[in-house]
Design an enzyme around this catalytic site. Structure first.
Site, PDB file in Angstrom:
ATOM      1  N   ASP A   1      -1.100 -70.241  62.406  1.00 52.85           N
ATOM      2  CA  ASP A   1      -2.099 -70.513  61.385  1.00 52.85           C
ATOM      3  C   ASP A   1      -2.749 -69.237  60.866  1.00 52.85           C
ATOM      4  O   ASP A   1      -3.238 -69.208  59.735  1.00 52.85           O
ATOM      5  CB  ASP A   1      -3.185 -71.436  61.937  1.00 52.85           C
TER       6      ASP A   1
ATOM      7  N   HIS B   1      -1.042 -79.827  57.669  1.00 48.57           N
ATOM      8  CA  HIS B   1      -0.058 -78.758  57.536  1.00 48.57           C
ATOM      9  C   HIS B   1       1.350 -79.316  57.346  1.00 48.57           C
ATOM     10  O   HIS B   1       1.736 -80.299  57.991  1.00 48.57           O
ATOM     11  CB  HIS B   1      -0.085 -77.863  58.772  1.00 48.57           C
TER      12      HIS B   1
ATOM     13  N   ASP C   1       4.044 -78.096  58.465  1.00 43.64           N
ATOM     14  CA  ASP C   1       4.885 -77.983  59.670  1.00 43.64           C
ATOM     15  C   ASP C   1       4.737 -79.187  60.593  1.00 43.64           C
ATOM     16  O   ASP C   1       5.449 -79.301  61.590  1.00 43.64           O
ATOM     17  CB  ASP C   1       4.628 -76.680  60.426  1.00 43.64           C
TER      18      ASP C   1
ATOM     19  N   CYS D   1       2.879 -74.317  65.790  1.00 43.43           N
ATOM     20  CA  CYS D   1       1.507 -73.871  65.518  1.00 43.43           C
ATOM     21  C   CYS D   1       1.095 -72.730  66.445  1.00 43.43           C
ATOM     22  O   CYS D   1       0.303 -71.864  66.057  1.00 43.43           O
ATOM     23  CB  CYS D   1       0.525 -75.023  65.691  1.00 43.43           C
TER      24      CYS D   1
END
Length: 663
Positions: A352, A472, A474, A645
């Site tokens: 991030d 997000h 992802d 992450c």
């Protein structure tokens, strides 16, 4: 070539002028003419080319003594093909006549000094500066394109510096010159000429904050390099030494393309007659640079460095997770870099915080880390620990309000190279999550979006991710490399595929097999219970619609077919209006070549094996991929994140040269 300037002749005294090699000069033979003159003759000394242009409807080319009728409006144009050895060593003589056989009524004499002035850059993108008579004022994309390229000098070659190299008006390291683009000024001509004429290097005011120019004065000491153009210097009188025919400059970019900057900058050199009042510019040569874009690398590029954070919380240390990452890096033959707690301040979400990319010119390339505006525990890590020699840094800050979750770079990805119809994207397309079109939800900050769009070479695609708590991309997509013609597959999280798998297992008699088996302090849920849970079914239907909306966008914008997409079983549950992964989100994986670090889903155990793991293996291992399932439940999943992450990967740049594409 159209004449660049006009030089009038006089019957009373000789005229003196400077003629630049390759530039035509118009000699005015009509302004000062003897009374009664009807025609003229023109002659030039060796080393001069003299051409008379005329209107064939008003005159014809004379024979014999080559006398041209004045009434026909013929123009005399002269040019030189080399620099003079001495001042005024070239001569043009114009003689005026009345009747055809009469004596000359008067003469006009022009003494010329030839000078060869050229400002040259790596126009042909070979990595070397070559003398060019071609177009240097425009920049063209494509394999047949031309135009020089400039790197943003955003690394830190001098360990004594506290900032990036472009922030310093003094050279801090000779190595820094390799990050700059060379530019050469050629100035051939008699030394005496430069006593009354000067060379002035200029940058437009609008470009001055985008570019810096250093002048090299022949030595190897840092003091031999002086910044002569930049934000505070728009022009520079070139300090030419006696006999000096070439002067070398080094040019650095100061900022990337952005919403207010196309990436193009112009520099020019002017030959100025300093003896006239006001001073007159006799000739200007200009060159254009394009600042190299920041380029992201997709999962299909080979891994070089794997980053992960060491943290401690109420569950203890994540040492076991670090060991698993070490094993994964070893299998993938890439370097593991562990960010210690003192540097991450217990912020584990290193994906991030930053995104790795690179910049490239024909003569040099280096990686550049893009620091997100999230500014949490890892805030200082990219600048203090990654920025260094041949490792650049860029960021975009949000000034008026704080960053949202969508400004973190788990919400930033890039596809492998794709072709959409007839349009090629050889560097892939950037992907980031946003709110649903025309809704008032969360979006990535405008300053970040503007930056991504302005790079041009990886045309961004905005997806819908605001349906997720963290928001997000992802969390529902990933790309994995394959060895077939396509070269990759898109993985999408799929509640539909998960429910279908559980239904098949129930029908096969395994309805009592439980999710989360093997996890302490986590309530077990049998397949029968999950399939009977109407809330979970409703949540999954909603999430599937959100993912399907993105599926269609990705197919359209990346030129994909259903055969290019693999549905990875995954359930989500809603908390209020937003969704979270019900069990560790397997799409949120780290991809290291053919080795995949996948969150261990703790699915129902059937015949001694996790049925979710077995399903994923059956989907991915036939493609030559190795699935390594890693426990991230306590340290990542429970905190609404997963392996992707909590890791970050620097990858090899593309072999494709970005300037060969056409955006």
């Amino acid at each position: 070539m159209a004449p660049q300037r006009v030089v009038p002749l006089s019957l009373r005294k000789p005229t003196h002028a400077v003629c630049v090699v390759g530039v035509e000069m118009l000699v005015d033979v009509h302004s000062d003419v003897p009374r009664g003159a009807r025609s003229f003759e023109v002659a030039g000394s060796s080393g001069l080319e003299v051409i008379v242009f005329y209107d064939p409807e008003r005159a014809r080319e004379p024979t014999g003594r080559f006398r041209w009728p004045l009434h026909a409006g013929a123009d005399v144009v002269v040019s030189v093909d080399r620099a003079s050895k001495d001042v005024n060593d070239l001569k043009v003589k114009v003689s005026y006549f009345g009747e055809p056989e009469s004596q000359a009524l008067g003469h006009g004499v022009l003494y010329l000094t030839g000078v060869d002035i050229s400002l040259d850059v790596d126009r042909d993108r070979t990595g070397q500066v070559k003398r060019s008579r071609g177009d240097k004022k425009t920049w063209h994309w494509g394999p047949e394109g031309y135009g020089a390229i400039l790197l943003v000098n955003c690394d830190r070659d001098s360990l004594m510096s506290r900032d990036r190299d472009f922030a310093n008006s003094q050279l801090g390291s000779l190595a820094d010159l390799q990050d700059m683009s060379p530019m050469v000024l050629s100035c051939h001509g008699p030394d005496e000429l430069f006593d009354s004429h000067k060379l002035v290097l200029k940058v437009p005011s609008s470009d001055s904050k985008r570019v810096g120019v250093f002048c090299a004065r022949g030595g190897n000491a840092l003091s031999d390099y002086k910044q002569v153009l930049g934000p505070h210097n728009l022009s520079y009188k070139v300090e030419r030494q006696s006999g000096e025919q070439e002067i070398r400059f080094y040019v650095e970019g100061l900022t990337y393309p952005d919403a207010d900057f196309s990436g193009l900058v112009t520099l020019s050199i002017s030959l100025v007659d300093a003896g006239s009042l006001p001073e007159v510019s006799l000739f200007t040569d200009s060159v254009v640079f394009r600042v190299a874009p920041w380029i992201m690398t997709p999962n299909t590029q080979p891994p070089m460095d794997l980053y992960v954070c060491s943290v401690v919380d109420i569950n203890g240390s994540n040492g076991k997770f670090l060991d698993d990452m070490s094993y994964l890096a070893m299998k993938a033959n890439c370097k593991l870099i562990i960010c210690p707690r003192i540097e991450n301040r217990n912020d584990r979400w290193i994906q991030d915080e930053m995104e790795f990319g690179y910049i490239e010119a024909p003569h040099k390339s280096f990686p550049v880390v893009f620091d997100s505006p999230r500014n949490r525990g890892l805030k200082e890590f990219p600048f203090k620990k990654i920025l260094g020699p041949d490792f650049g840094y860029v960021t975009r800050e949000i000034l008026l309000s704080g960053a949202s979750s969508l400004d973190s770079f788990g919400n930033l990805d890039v596809s492998p190279p794709v072709t959409v119809g007839s349009k090629e994207y050889p560097l892939g397309r950037i992907l980031f999550g946003s709110s649903f079109p025309n809704s008032g939800g969360r979006r990535m900050a405008k300053v970040v979006r503007n930056f991504l769009y302005a790079q041009r070479v990886q045309a961004p695609v905005e997806l819908y991710s605001d349906w997720l708590s963290v928001g997000h991309v992802d969390e529902f997509l990933s790309f994995v490399p394959t060895s077939d013609k396509k070269g990759f597959r898109l993985l999408l999280a799929s509640p539909r595929a998960c429910l279908k798998l559980f239904q098949e297992k129930r029908e096969a008699g395994y309805g009592e097999a439980a999710q989360f088996e093997g996890l302490d302090r986590v309530a077990k849920r049998s397949i029968n219970e999950m399939l009977a849970d109407t809330s979970l079914q409703s949540d999954s239907l909603y999430v599937q619609k959100c993912i399907d909306w993105n599926r269609e966008v990705l197919k359209r914008e990346l030129g994909l077919t259903e055969g290019d997409i693999i549905d990875v079983p995954q359930l989500f549950s809603l908390k209020g209006p937003y969704a979270d992964a019900f069990f560790p989100d397997m799409v949120n994986m780290v991809v290291l070549g053919k080795y995949l670090g996948i969150p261990k889903p703790y699915g129902p155990i059937i015949d001694g094996r996790c049925c979710l793991e077995e399903e994923v293996r059956s989907l991915l291992e036939p493609l030559g991929l190795h699935c390594i399932f890693i426990d991230d439940y306590l340290f990542y999943h429970e905190l609404l994140g997963e392996i992707h992450c909590g890791t970050n990967v620097r990858r090899k740049p593309f072999p494709f040269k970005w300037w060969h594409m056409v955006p």
